[in-house]
Design a protein around this motif. Structure first.
Motif, mmCIF file in Angstrom:
data_model
loop_
_atom_site.group_PDB
_atom_site.id
_atom_site.type_symbol
_atom_site.label_atom_id
_atom_site.label_comp_id
_atom_site.label_asym_id
_atom_site.label_seq_id
_atom_site.Cartn_x
_atom_site.Cartn_y
_atom_site.Cartn_z
ATOM 1 N N CYS A 29 0.830 -1.208 0.000
ATOM 2 C CA CYS A 29 0.000 0.000 0.000
ATOM 3 C C CYS A 29 0.863 1.257 0.000
ATOM 4 O O CYS A 29 0.525 2.254 -0.652
ATOM 5 C CB CYS A 29 -0.927 0.002 1.221
ATOM 6 S SG CYS A 29 -2.266 -1.203 1.134
ATOM 7 N N LEU A 30 1.972 1.217 0.709
ATOM 8 C CA LEU A 30 2.867 2.364 0.750
ATOM 9 C C LEU A 30 3.493 2.607 -0.629
ATOM 10 O O LEU A 30 3.591 3.758 -1.085
ATOM 11 C CB LEU A 30 3.958 2.140 1.794
ATOM 12 C CG LEU A 30 4.904 3.307 2.078
ATOM 13 C CD1 LEU A 30 4.122 4.535 2.530
ATOM 14 C CD2 LEU A 30 5.928 2.917 3.136
ATOM 15 N N ARG A 72 -1.149 8.954 5.630
ATOM 16 C CA ARG A 72 -1.956 8.024 6.417
ATOM 17 C C ARG A 72 -1.518 6.578 6.228
ATOM 18 O O ARG A 72 -1.514 5.786 7.170
ATOM 19 C CB ARG A 72 -3.438 8.181 6.058
ATOM 20 C CG ARG A 72 -4.066 9.485 6.507
ATOM 21 C CD ARG A 72 -3.873 9.720 7.980
ATOM 22 N NE ARG A 72 -4.590 10.894 8.459
ATOM 23 C CZ ARG A 72 -4.454 11.418 9.672
ATOM 24 N NH1 ARG A 72 -3.601 10.874 10.510
ATOM 25 N NH2 ARG A 72 -5.138 12.484 10.032
ATOM 26 N N VAL A 73 -1.149 6.227 4.998
ATOM 27 C CA VAL A 73 -0.668 4.860 4.751
ATOM 28 C C VAL A 73 0.656 4.639 5.465
ATOM 29 O O VAL A 73 0.895 3.564 6.033
ATOM 30 C CB VAL A 73 -0.533 4.596 3.241
ATOM 31 C CG1 VAL A 73 0.182 3.283 2.979
ATOM 32 C CG2 VAL A 73 -1.901 4.560 2.588
ATOM 33 N N ALA A 74 1.536 5.649 5.449
ATOM 34 C CA ALA A 74 2.814 5.532 6.157
ATOM 35 C C ALA A 74 2.574 5.356 7.658
ATOM 36 O O ALA A 74 3.231 4.522 8.308
ATOM 37 C CB ALA A 74 3.671 6.764 5.895
ATOM 38 N N GLU A 75 1.630 6.136 8.218
ATOM 39 C CA GLU A 75 1.298 5.985 9.638
ATOM 40 C C GLU A 75 0.768 4.584 9.924
ATOM 41 O O GLU A 75 1.151 3.952 10.912
ATOM 42 C CB GLU A 75 0.253 7.024 10.043
ATOM 43 C CG GLU A 75 0.774 8.449 10.095
ATOM 44 C CD GLU A 75 -0.308 9.445 10.456
ATOM 45 O OE1 GLU A 75 0.018 10.602 10.740
ATOM 46 O OE2 GLU A 75 -1.502 9.049 10.413
ATOM 47 N N ALA A 76 -0.128 4.099 9.044
ATOM 48 C CA ALA A 76 -0.702 2.772 9.243
ATOM 49 C C ALA A 76 0.369 1.692 9.127
ATOM 50 O O ALA A 76 0.389 0.730 9.907
ATOM 51 C CB ALA A 76 -1.818 2.529 8.234
ATOM 52 N N ALA A 77 1.272 1.832 8.144
ATOM 53 C CA ALA A 77 2.336 0.851 7.958
ATOM 54 C C ALA A 77 3.259 0.809 9.177
ATOM 55 O O ALA A 77 3.625 -0.274 9.655
ATOM 56 C CB ALA A 77 3.124 1.175 6.695
ATOM 57 N N VAL A 108 1.510 -1.026 11.962
ATOM 58 C CA VAL A 108 1.524 -2.484 11.787
ATOM 59 C C VAL A 108 2.895 -3.044 12.141
ATOM 60 O O VAL A 108 3.011 -4.040 12.856
ATOM 61 C CB VAL A 108 1.137 -2.851 10.340
ATOM 62 C CG1 VAL A 108 1.397 -4.334 10.080
ATOM 63 C CG2 VAL A 108 -0.328 -2.531 10.081
ATOM 64 N N ILE A 109 3.954 -2.398 11.645
ATOM 65 C CA ILE A 109 5.315 -2.878 11.914
ATOM 66 C C ILE A 109 5.639 -2.810 13.401
ATOM 67 O O ILE A 109 6.284 -3.712 13.959
ATOM 68 C CB ILE A 109 6.331 -2.058 11.094
ATOM 69 C CG1 ILE A 109 6.128 -2.329 9.597
ATOM 70 C CG2 ILE A 109 7.763 -2.395 11.503
ATOM 71 C CD1 ILE A 109 6.952 -1.432 8.695
ATOM 72 N N ALA A 110 5.165 -1.742 14.067
ATOM 73 C CA ALA A 110 5.444 -1.578 15.496
ATOM 74 C C ALA A 110 4.513 -2.411 16.369
ATOM 75 O O ALA A 110 4.698 -2.456 17.589
ATOM 76 C CB ALA A 110 5.329 -0.104 15.881
ATOM 77 N N GLY A 111 3.505 -3.021 15.765
ATOM 78 C CA GLY A 111 2.589 -3.855 16.529
ATOM 79 C C GLY A 111 1.461 -3.106 17.194
ATOM 80 O O GLY A 111 0.755 -3.671 18.043
ATOM 81 N N ARG A 112 1.251 -1.844 16.817
ATOM 82 C CA ARG A 112 0.180 -1.058 17.420
ATOM 83 C C ARG A 112 -1.178 -1.336 16.776
ATOM 84 O O ARG A 112 -2.208 -0.981 17.327
ATOM 85 C CB ARG A 112 0.497 0.433 17.329
ATOM 86 C CG ARG A 112 1.713 0.868 18.138
ATOM 87 C CD ARG A 112 1.788 2.382 18.231
ATOM 88 N NE ARG A 112 1.893 2.988 16.926
ATOM 89 C CZ ARG A 112 3.032 3.251 16.304
ATOM 90 N NH1 ARG A 112 4.184 2.904 16.884
ATOM 91 N NH2 ARG A 112 3.058 3.825 15.115
ATOM 92 N N ARG A 113 -1.185 -1.921 15.592
ATOM 93 C CA ARG A 113 -2.421 -2.286 14.937
ATOM 94 C C ARG A 113 -2.207 -3.593 14.198
ATOM 95 O O ARG A 113 -1.099 -3.931 13.796
ATOM 96 C CB ARG A 113 -2.891 -1.183 13.981
ATOM 97 C CG ARG A 113 -1.905 -0.811 12.910
ATOM 98 C CD ARG A 113 -2.301 0.463 12.186
ATOM 99 N NE ARG A 113 -3.537 0.318 11.433
ATOM 100 C CZ ARG A 113 -4.170 1.337 10.847
ATOM 101 N NH1 ARG A 113 -3.677 2.558 10.949
ATOM 102 N NH2 ARG A 113 -5.269 1.158 10.175
ATOM 103 N N GLU A 114 -3.304 -4.345 14.033
ATOM 104 C CA GLU A 114 -3.185 -5.686 13.473
ATOM 105 C C GLU A 114 -3.176 -5.697 11.953
ATOM 106 O O GLU A 114 -2.538 -6.555 11.343
ATOM 107 C CB GLU A 114 -4.333 -6.561 13.988
ATOM 108 C CG GLU A 114 -4.299 -6.775 15.501
ATOM 109 C CD GLU A 114 -5.464 -7.621 15.976
ATOM 110 O OE1 GLU A 114 -6.291 -8.000 15.108
ATOM 111 O OE2 GLU A 114 -5.554 -7.905 17.179
ATOM 112 N N SER A 115 -3.904 -4.791 11.336
ATOM 113 C CA SER A 115 -3.984 -4.788 9.878
ATOM 114 C C SER A 115 -4.415 -3.411 9.393
ATOM 115 O O SER A 115 -4.655 -2.504 10.194
ATOM 116 C CB SER A 115 -4.965 -5.852 9.388
ATOM 117 O OG SER A 115 -6.294 -5.493 9.734
#
Length: 225
Positions: A104-105, A192-197, A200-207
């Motif tokens: 997505c990024l 927003r995609v960078a924040e979401a990515a 996910v990498i940091a484990g703060r969100r699942e998907s």
């Protein structure tokens, strides 16, 4: 119970930007509804209409969609097909989420380049060179004189005429104004995609897609009854 990804804590600056996004989206939707309602009343009651009304609604709808895409990444509201991913274990789901975030990024970066290259001529600017990634700037034919079909020019925007139209007056709204959402929307999506990515990498969100947590909670409450 785990924290739903759309309720992750944010900085004060992030909260301010999020509020601005919500206000802009609400204003665009409200303007669309008001303009459409006004045109219906004029047409069926007074046998008249705003000739530029439909074009403005189309522009507002495009702005609404492009603002909404980035906002939905923030609140994890995008839908997705996760039937295969749900068959994986925790490690597999995390790996799949990271791969999806990277894809997505990459897409957001390509979209940012494409949006700028399309918009730049209408603003009298140069598009980037390079097919996939910017390698510099290439001289582009000036299209700043292009106007919309029916949208009237606003006096508050007359300062654009000496800046991008060589002092010539615009009879209608220049396309550089209505097309501005392309680079702006693509940039917001990239952020927003960078924040979401990173989340996910940091484990703060699942998907990156909407969670089934609420559905599971409703099923659980039904079983208790």
């Amino acid at each position: 119970m785990s924290t739903h990804p759309r309720h992750q804590p944010e900085t004060a600056f992030g909260q301010a930007i999020a509020r601005i996004e919500v206000v802009v989206i609400a204003a665009l939707l409200g303007a669309m509804v008001l303009l459409t309602f006004t045109n219906v009343v004029l047409r069926y009651v007074f046998n008249d209409s705003l000739i530029w009304g439909l074009e403005v609604v189309l522009v507002l709808f495009a702005w609404l969609v492009l603002f909404g895409i980035s906002h939905c990444f923030r609140i994890t509201a995008h839908l997705g097909v996760d039937a295969l991913v749900n068959t994986l274990g925790p490690a597999g789901r995390r790996t799949a989420a990271i791969v999806a975030a990277i894809c997505c990024l990459a897409y957001a970066l390509l979209l940012m380049k494409g949006a700028w290259d399309y918009y730049a001529p209408f603003a009298g600017l140069d598009a980037t060179s390079g097919r996939w990634f910017p390698t510099g700037f290439a001289e582009t034919r000036d299209q700043a004189w292009y106007e919309t079909d029916q949208i009237p020019m606003l006096d508050m925007l007359r300062w654009l005429e000496p800046l991008v139209n060589q002092g010539e007056s615009y009879e209608k709204m220049p396309r550089l104004v209505v097309y501005l959402i392309l680079p702006v929307g693509a940039f917001l999506l990239l952020v927003r995609v960078a924040e979401a990515a990173l989340g996910v990498i940091a484990g703060r969100r699942e998907s990156l897609i909407v969670s089934h947590e609420l559905e599971d909670e409703l099923d659980g409450s039904g079983q208790k009854d």
